[in-house]
Design a protein around this motif. Structure first.
Motif, short mmCIF file in Angstrom:
data_model
loop_
_atom_site.label_atom_id
_atom_site.label_comp_id
_atom_site.label_asym_id
_atom_site.label_seq_id
_atom_site.Cartn_x
_atom_site.Cartn_y
_atom_site.Cartn_z
N THR A 36 0.83 -1.20 0.00
CA THR A 36 0.00 0.00 0.00
C THR A 36 0.86 1.25 0.00
O THR A 36 0.50 2.25 -0.60
CB THR A 36 -0.95 0.01 1.21
OG1 THR A 36 -0.19 -0.07 2.41
CG2 THR A 36 -1.93 -1.14 1.14
N ALA A 37 2.01 1.18 0.66
CA ALA A 37 2.90 2.34 0.65
C ALA A 37 3.45 2.57 -0.76
O ALA A 37 3.55 3.71 -1.21
CB ALA A 37 4.05 2.13 1.64
N ARG A 38 3.80 1.48 -1.47
CA ARG A 38 4.26 1.63 -2.85
C ARG A 38 3.16 2.18 -3.74
O ARG A 38 3.42 2.96 -4.63
CB ARG A 38 4.75 0.28 -3.39
CG ARG A 38 6.12 -0.10 -2.89
CD ARG A 38 6.71 -1.22 -3.71
NE ARG A 38 5.88 -2.41 -3.75
CZ ARG A 38 5.92 -3.40 -2.87
NH1 ARG A 38 6.74 -3.34 -1.85
NH2 ARG A 38 5.14 -4.45 -3.00
N VAL A 42 3.37 5.57 -6.42
CA VAL A 42 3.29 5.35 -7.86
C VAL A 42 2.94 6.63 -8.59
O VAL A 42 3.54 6.95 -9.60
CB VAL A 42 2.28 4.22 -8.19
CG1 VAL A 42 2.02 4.15 -9.67
CG2 VAL A 42 2.81 2.90 -7.68
N GLY A 43 1.98 7.36 -8.10
CA GLY A 43 1.57 8.58 -8.78
C GLY A 43 1.17 9.64 -7.78
O GLY A 43 0.81 9.34 -6.65
N VAL A 48 -3.27 7.09 -0.23
CA VAL A 48 -3.60 5.94 0.60
C VAL A 48 -4.09 6.46 1.94
O VAL A 48 -3.43 7.26 2.59
CB VAL A 48 -2.37 5.03 0.80
CG1 VAL A 48 -2.69 3.89 1.75
CG2 VAL A 48 -1.90 4.48 -0.54
N ASN A 49 -5.24 5.99 2.32
CA ASN A 49 -5.81 6.37 3.60
C ASN A 49 -5.22 5.44 4.66
O ASN A 49 -5.59 4.26 4.77
CB ASN A 49 -7.33 6.24 3.54
CG ASN A 49 -8.01 6.62 4.82
OD1 ASN A 49 -7.41 6.58 5.89
ND2 ASN A 49 -9.27 7.00 4.72
N ALA A 50 -4.29 5.95 5.45
CA ALA A 50 -3.58 5.13 6.44
C ALA A 50 -4.54 4.54 7.47
O ALA A 50 -4.36 3.40 7.91
CB ALA A 50 -2.51 5.96 7.14
N CYS A 137 -10.39 0.76 0.81
CA CYS A 137 -9.29 1.72 0.77
C CYS A 137 -8.96 2.18 -0.65
O CYS A 137 -8.01 2.94 -0.85
CB CYS A 137 -8.04 1.11 1.42
SG CYS A 137 -8.28 0.59 3.12
N ASN A 138 -9.72 1.68 -1.62
CA ASN A 138 -9.55 2.07 -3.03
C ASN A 138 -8.14 1.78 -3.55
O ASN A 138 -7.59 2.57 -4.33
CB ASN A 138 -9.90 3.55 -3.23
CG ASN A 138 -11.34 3.80 -2.92
OD1 ASN A 138 -12.21 3.00 -3.27
ND2 ASN A 138 -11.61 4.90 -2.24
#
Length: 152
Positions: A36-38, A42-43, A48-50, A137-138
């Motif tokens: 998720t961190a990567r 990416v863009g 990302v909703n932690a 989390c999309n």
């Protein structure tokens, strides 16, 4: 309240039977956060909703704990702890003796349905976590190979 010796035996039994399935589940849980961190790196428009990721991981850990508990309950109900102790005693002298092999076979036969249920439960937990990350989390770019097959 369970005695410490009962808890120690349960822990040892779980360690034996949880084996690769448990290790795989824990590794999957630990590997999901870097994925998720990567995704966030990416863009510039990928966010990302932690809190969402943390919620999915908490649900995963709870699910895995429930799977572990169900495995312990299964092995206790089936009296596998007694068979494990008997096998240990029977194999103390000679691990290739017929009495040892028979005792180990009895234990394996006892624990097999519990292991099968555990594997299925762990796969379900993994899939639920990935679905949570994808849908809630999309994180649409999770690789499809992350999904564990639901069949044995």
């Amino acid at each position: 309240m369970p005695r410490k010796s009962d808890i120690d035996r349960n822990t040892k039994l779980v360690a034996i039977a949880f084996g690769a399935v448990g290790v795989a589940a824990l590794l999957a849980a630990q590997l999901l956060l870097p994925i998720t961190a990567r995704a966030a790196s990416v863009g510039a428009d990928a966010a990302v909703n932690a809190d969402c990721v943390e919620s999915c991981m908490t649900a995963l850990h709870t699910c895995l704990a429930d799977a572990h508990s169900a495995f312990v309950d299964c092995s206790t109900t089936q009296n596998c702890l007694t068979l494990a102790a008997s096998a240990k005693l029977a194999c103390a002298g000679d691990k290739s003796s017929s009495i040892c092999l028979e005792a180990r076979a009895q234990f394996q036969s006892c624990i097999k349905p519990c292991r099968t249920a555990l594997r299925q439960d762990v796969r379900t937990c993994q899939n639920l976590a990935l679905t949570c990350l994808h849908d809630s989390c999309n994180l649409a770019d999770l690789p499809p190979q992350c999904r564990a097959p639901m069949t044995e």
